[in-house]
Structures are given as structure tokens and as C-alpha cells.
Write a protein that holds these residues in place. Structure first.
Motif, PDB file in Angstrom:
ATOM      1  N   GLU A 223       7.121   4.525  21.241  1.00 46.67           N
ATOM      2  CA  GLU A 223       6.655   4.105  22.564  1.00 46.67           C
ATOM      3  C   GLU A 223       5.132   4.034  22.561  1.00 46.67           C
ATOM      4  O   GLU A 223       4.467   4.925  22.043  1.00 46.67           O
ATOM      5  N   ASN A 224       4.582   2.972  23.139  1.00 46.92           N
ATOM      6  CA  ASN A 224       3.131   2.766  23.230  1.00 46.92           C
ATOM      7  C   ASN A 224       2.427   2.985  21.888  1.00 46.92           C
ATOM      8  O   ASN A 224       1.527   3.820  21.776  1.00 46.92           O
ATOM      9  N   PRO A 225       2.834   2.248  20.859  1.00 45.72           N
ATOM     10  CA  PRO A 225       2.221   2.459  19.535  1.00 45.72           C
ATOM     11  C   PRO A 225       0.753   2.032  19.504  1.00 45.72           C
ATOM     12  O   PRO A 225       0.335   1.129  20.232  1.00 45.72           O
ATOM     13  N   GLU A 226       0.005   2.716  18.657  1.00 43.80           N
ATOM     14  CA  GLU A 226      -1.392   2.360  18.436  1.00 43.80           C
ATOM     15  C   GLU A 226      -1.467   1.321  17.311  1.00 43.80           C
ATOM     16  O   GLU A 226      -0.545   1.202  16.509  1.00 43.80           O
ATOM     17  N   MET A 227      -2.587   0.608  17.257  1.00 45.27           N
ATOM     18  CA  MET A 227      -2.849  -0.316  16.150  1.00 45.27           C
ATOM     19  C   MET A 227      -2.747   0.455  14.837  1.00 45.27           C
ATOM     20  O   MET A 227      -3.272   1.562  14.721  1.00 45.27           O
ATOM     21  N   THR A 228      -2.045  -0.108  13.860  1.00 43.92           N
ATOM     22  CA  THR A 228      -1.960   0.524  12.550  1.00 43.92           C
ATOM     23  C   THR A 228      -3.090  -0.025  11.674  1.00 43.92           C
ATOM     24  O   THR A 228      -3.480  -1.182  11.806  1.00 43.92           O
ATOM     25  N   ASN A 229      -3.623   0.831  10.801  1.00 40.71           N
ATOM     26  CA  ASN A 229      -4.805   0.482  10.025  1.00 40.71           C
ATOM     27  C   ASN A 229      -4.555   0.683   8.537  1.00 40.71           C
ATOM     28  O   ASN A 229      -4.224   1.789   8.105  1.00 40.71           O
ATOM     29  N   PHE A 230      -4.726  -0.393   7.784  1.00 42.25           N
ATOM     30  CA  PHE A 230      -4.486  -0.372   6.354  1.00 42.25           C
ATOM     31  C   PHE A 230      -5.730  -0.826   5.605  1.00 42.25           C
ATOM     32  O   PHE A 230      -6.671  -1.338   6.196  1.00 42.25           O
ATOM     33  N   LYS A 231      -5.718  -0.623   4.286  1.00 45.54           N
ATOM     34  CA  LYS A 231      -6.847  -1.042   3.444  1.00 45.54           C
ATOM     35  C   LYS A 231      -6.309  -1.460   2.082  1.00 45.54           C
ATOM     36  O   LYS A 231      -5.222  -1.052   1.677  1.00 45.54           O
ATOM     37  N   TYR A 232      -7.097  -2.292   1.394  1.00 42.75           N
ATOM     38  CA  TYR A 232      -6.753  -2.657   0.027  1.00 42.75           C
ATOM     39  C   TYR A 232      -6.819  -1.404  -0.837  1.00 42.75           C
ATOM     40  O   TYR A 232      -7.652  -0.535  -0.627  1.00 42.75           O
ATOM     41  N   CYS A 233      -5.929  -1.320  -1.816  1.00 39.20           N
ATOM     42  CA  CYS A 233      -5.893  -0.179  -2.734  1.00 39.20           C
ATOM     43  C   CYS A 233      -6.082  -0.662  -4.165  1.00 39.20           C
ATOM     44  O   CYS A 233      -5.825  -1.815  -4.492  1.00 39.20           O
ATOM     45  N   GLU A 234      -6.502   0.265  -5.005  1.00 40.06           N
ATOM     46  CA  GLU A 234      -6.663  -0.023  -6.437  1.00 40.06           C
ATOM     47  C   GLU A 234      -5.289  -0.213  -7.074  1.00 40.06           C
ATOM     48  O   GLU A 234      -4.322   0.424  -6.648  1.00 40.06           O
ATOM     49  N   PRO A 235      -5.160  -1.049  -8.075  1.00 43.93           N
ATOM     50  CA  PRO A 235      -6.209  -1.907  -8.620  1.00 43.93           C
ATOM     51  C   PRO A 235      -6.355  -3.176  -7.775  1.00 43.93           C
ATOM     52  O   PRO A 235      -5.354  -3.789  -7.400  1.00 43.93           O
ATOM     53  N   ILE A 236      -7.581  -3.536  -7.474  1.00 43.32           N
ATOM     54  CA  ILE A 236      -7.839  -4.721  -6.654  1.00 43.32           C
ATOM     55  C   ILE A 236      -7.950  -5.935  -7.586  1.00 43.32           C
ATOM     56  O   ILE A 236      -8.705  -5.903  -8.560  1.00 43.32           O
ATOM     57  N   PRO A 237      -7.193  -6.988  -7.285  1.00 43.24           N
ATOM     58  CA  PRO A 237      -7.263  -8.189  -8.131  1.00 43.24           C
ATOM     59  C   PRO A 237      -8.675  -8.770  -8.179  1.00 43.24           C
ATOM     60  O   PRO A 237      -9.450  -8.605  -7.233  1.00 43.24           O
ATOM     61  N   ARG A 238      -8.997  -9.458  -9.239  1.00 45.35           N
ATOM     62  CA  ARG A 238     -10.335 -10.062  -9.366  1.00 45.35           C
ATOM     63  C   ARG A 238     -10.586 -11.064  -8.246  1.00 45.35           C
ATOM     64  O   ARG A 238     -11.679 -11.146  -7.711  1.00 45.35           O
ATOM     65  N   LYS A 239      -9.566 -11.840  -7.906  1.00 46.32           N
ATOM     66  CA  LYS A 239      -9.675 -12.805  -6.802  1.00 46.32           C
ATOM     67  C   LYS A 239      -8.474 -12.587  -5.876  1.00 46.32           C
ATOM     68  O   LYS A 239      -7.474 -13.302  -5.967  1.00 46.32           O
ATOM     69  N   PRO A 240      -8.566 -11.605  -4.979  1.00 44.01           N
ATOM     70  CA  PRO A 240      -7.424 -11.303  -4.115  1.00 44.01           C
ATOM     71  C   PRO A 240      -7.039 -12.490  -3.229  1.00 44.01           C
ATOM     72  O   PRO A 240      -7.905 -13.183  -2.701  1.00 44.01           O
TER      73      PRO A 240
END
Length: 194
Positions: free
Chosen positions: A40-57
Motif C-alpha cells: 500500500e502506498n509504495p515509495e519510488m524504488t531506486n536501483f543502480k548499475y552494478c559491476e561488471p559494467i559493460p564497456r558500452k551499456p
């Protein structure tokens, strides 16, 4: 249409598609996947890129962490289907350069079914929880269990036995694939292996 035809959703195999994870300071983002009911009433979820990061994501319409994060393009397919047991929660993804990708949604799946046919599957039971599986190499769904549940109540679900596996009925897969999403892969249950 085969009412027992299911697919496992995953990130496409191209290594250009980055992995993501919850932001370190976003406790609710980490806790939502452990919630087995509608939020109920969820907040914005927050994510980030993780290793290993592609050379050209490549920015795609689908990210997994292993929860599913989808673009507005896919969310606009899912929302009108009004699928029992799923909830689309707004999400943001921070790239490796600090840019914020908006218009994404975390698919909160709170529809859990115990549906693995252990006799026909190659799997190992969890020593501490007999309802769970410690390992799955390949599996088949138990049709006897599924046929007791109306199709509209099992269009998308997680396995109780192995909650990182998310299953989508063919009708939902067809609807998603009709918009030509980038970065998503659906594998038929019978063709899937770990």
C-alpha cells in the motif's frame, strides 16, 4: 492456446545489457521483494548499475536484479491486463555515469504458487525447508496443481519453491513481445535450464 504454456523472464544474453541492484540507501527497495502481499502506498524504488559494467551499456526495456524492472513501454502493456498478484511500482535507475533513468517500473510479484513437479524435475530439496528447493537444474510445472487454479489467477507468478524464477503465461509473453521490447528474453519452461 495452451493454458499451461509458461515462460521464464530474464535479461537478454547480450553482455551490453547492464546488471542492476538496489541503491545502498534505499531500504524499502531491498525489502519490497520480500513482501508477499500488495504494497500500500509504495515509495519510488531506486536501483543502480552494478559491476561488471559493460564497456558500452545499452539502455533496455528490461533489467533484472533478480527482480524485474521494466520500461514504461512494457508497463503500458501489463497495466491494462490487470494481472492478479502483480503491482507496478515506479522505479529509477542510476547509471554508472550518474544519470537517472526514469519511466521504469519494478514488477512486484506477490502471487506465489507451489507448482514444481518434483518427480519430473531435476532439483534438490532444501534441507531446512521441505517446501523450498535448494537447487534447480531444470523443471516441469505440475499441471494437476495448475488446472485447479483459474488461468486469470496464474498469468504471472513466482514459484514458492524457488522465488527467483518468475513465470509468465504465453498470452502475457505475446502481449509484451508485440511491442518489440529490447533486452528481455523469455524461455519456455521446458527449454530452460540453470
Amino acid at each position: 492456446m495452451n493454458e499451461f504454456e509458461y515462460y521464464i523472464i530474464d535479461r537478454a544474453g547480450d553482455k551490453a545489457y547492464p546488471l542492476i541492484g538496489p541503491q545502498d540507501d534505499s531500504f524499502h527497495t531491498m525489502m519490497y521483494p520480500r513482501t508477499t502481499t500488495r504494497i500500500e502506498n509504495p515509495e519510488m524504488t531506486n536501483f543502480k548499475y552494478c559491476e561488471p559494467i559493460p564497456r558500452k551499456p545499452v539502455i533496455s526495456d528490461y533489467f533484472s536484479e533478480p527482480e524485474s524492472i521494466v520500461s514504461k513501454k512494457i508497463a503500458e502493456v501489463l497495466a491494462p491486463l490487470d494481472i492478479k498478484g502483480i503491482q507496478l511500482i515506479p522505479a529509477e535507475i542510476e547509471t554508472h555515469t550518474g544519470d537517472i533513468l526514469e519511466d521504469y517500473f519494478y514488477i512486484h510479484i506477490y502471487n506465489y504458487l507451489k507448482a514444481v513437479d518434483r518427480e519430473k524435475s531435476k532439483c534438490e530439496a532444501d534441507l531446512y525447508d521441505p517446501d523450498s528447493l535448494a537447487w534447480i537444474d531444470r523443471f516441469e510445472l505440475d499441471r494437476k496443481v495448475l488446472e485447479k487454479i483459474p488461468l486469470e489467477e496464474r498469468l504471472v507468478f513466482k514459484l514458492i519453491e524457488f522465488t527467483t524464477i518468475h513465470l509468465y503465461h504465453k498470452s502475457v509473453v505475446d502481449a509484451i513481445m508485440a511491442v518489440n521490447p529490447q533486452g528481455v528474453l523469455f524461455t519456455k519452461v521446458e527449454d530452460w535450464y540453470f
